[in-house]
Design an enzyme around this catalytic site. Structure first.
Site, PDB file in Angstrom:
ATOM      1  N   SER A   1      19.549   1.465  -2.861  1.00  0.00           N
ATOM      2  CA  SER A   1      18.054   0.918  -2.415  1.00  0.00           C
ATOM      3  C   SER A   1      17.141   2.126  -2.881  1.00  0.00           C
ATOM      4  CB  SER A   1      18.207   0.655  -1.091  1.00  0.00           C
ATOM      5  OG  SER A   1      18.229   2.202   0.148  1.00  0.00           O
TER       6      SER A   1
ATOM      7  N   GLY B   1      22.869  -0.654  -0.100  1.00  0.00           N
ATOM      8  CA  GLY B   1      23.935  -0.457   0.745  1.00  0.00           C
ATOM      9  C   GLY B   1      24.762   0.927   0.186  1.00  0.00           C
TER      10      GLY B   1
ATOM     11  N   ASN C   1      24.666   7.413   0.910  1.00  0.00           N
ATOM     12  CA  ASN C   1      24.802   6.089   2.118  1.00  0.00           C
ATOM     13  C   ASN C   1      26.207   6.466   2.896  1.00  0.00           C
ATOM     14  OD1 ASN C   1      22.786   3.379   2.523  1.00  0.00           O
ATOM     15  ND2 ASN C   1      23.507   3.487   0.783  1.00  0.00           N
TER      16      ASN C   1
ATOM     17  N   ASP D   1       9.666   2.387   7.558  1.00  0.00           N
ATOM     18  CA  ASP D   1      11.219   2.796   7.248  1.00  0.00           C
ATOM     19  C   ASP D   1      11.086   4.702   7.725  1.00  0.00           C
ATOM     20  OD1 ASP D   1      11.603   3.308   5.275  1.00  0.00           O
ATOM     21  OD2 ASP D   1      13.013   1.864   4.925  1.00  0.00           O
TER      22      ASP D   1
ATOM     23  N   HIS E   1      12.557   4.812   2.510  1.00  0.00           N
ATOM     24  CA  HIS E   1      12.298   4.790   1.245  1.00  0.00           C
ATOM     25  C   HIS E   1      10.587   4.673   1.026  1.00  0.00           C
ATOM     26  CE1 HIS E   1      16.000   1.981   2.498  1.00  0.00           C
ATOM     27  NE2 HIS E   1      16.671   2.085   1.754  1.00  0.00           N
TER      28      HIS E   1
END
Length: 217
Positions: free
Chosen positions: A45, A82, A111, A192, A195
């Site tokens: 991402s 992801g 991840n 969040d 990011h």
């Protein structure tokens, strides 16, 4: 996208990414060889411009700079939110066959760490992708990662050490920290807390560009 909330991951969380300290080149690969170069970006991402219009992501900004300095270089952004190293390893052979890139930016592993996956497997996957890229004629650059110590100091340390170890053994350039200079600045991130926002994307490009552009000689 990462399956963790900002409450579970602090803003000091550092995802690091790809770099031996190589100087910026202003001479074009295409201009000196007369050949087209094609750059494959294999990321998650952070490279897929998660939460942003794609034209604001660092990969799109790199395309603009390439058009000015290395006009014969084209970019294929195969990043998937992801994505893990296992997923990248599975997808890479077909992408190499389809696009036949001359260069690859490998930005995977975050991840794996966030999900607490096997670090030995992650190391094997990264190594496999670098070897596969080399065998297919692509010069690779590896982006290293870090995760916060709340995943356990031993695990976090081993995770961070994996990337320079792989880069050293495979003799590829490493950008040690993609978020250098703003990782601790909460205003550089989306809601969040994970990011980077649009304002941080040019900073990401500046962290990656010197190392990567040196491979375009």
């Amino acid at each position: 996208m990462f399956a963790f909330t900002a409450k579970k991951i602090n803003n000091a969380f550092a995802l690091g990414l790809i770099a031996f300290g190589l100087s910026t080149s202003v001479s074009s690969f295409a201009a000196t060889t007369g050949q087209e170069c094609k750059i494959l970006v294999m990321g998650d991402s952070l490279s897929a411009a998660y939460g942003l219009p794609k034209e604001q992501g660092w990969v799109a900004l790199m395309e603009v700079r390439l058009a000015e300095k290395f006009p014969h270089c084209k970019v294929v952004n195969a990043s998937v939110s992801g994505e893990t190293t296992a997923g990248g390893k599975t997808r890479l052979p077909a992408l190499l066959k389809q696009h036949q890139p001359t260069h690859m930016i490998l930005e995977l592993g975050a991840n794996d760490g966030l999900r607490g996956l096997s670090l030995d497997t992650m190391k094997d996957n990264l190594t496999n992708m670098l070897v596969t890229a080399r065998r297919n004629g692509a010069q690779a650059v590896l982006i290293g990662m870090q995760i916060p110590s709340n995943y356990g100091p031993a695990y976090a340390r081993r995770f961070g050490d994996t990337f320079p170890e792989v880069a050293r053994k495979q003799k590829v350039p490493l950008v040690p920290f993609m978020l250098e200079g703003f990782a601790l600045d909460p205003t550089a991130f989306q809601a969040d807390g994970i990011h980077p926002n649009a304002g941080a994307q040019p900073k990401i490009l500046e962290n990656i560009w010197p190392t990567f552009s040196a491979t375009l000689k």
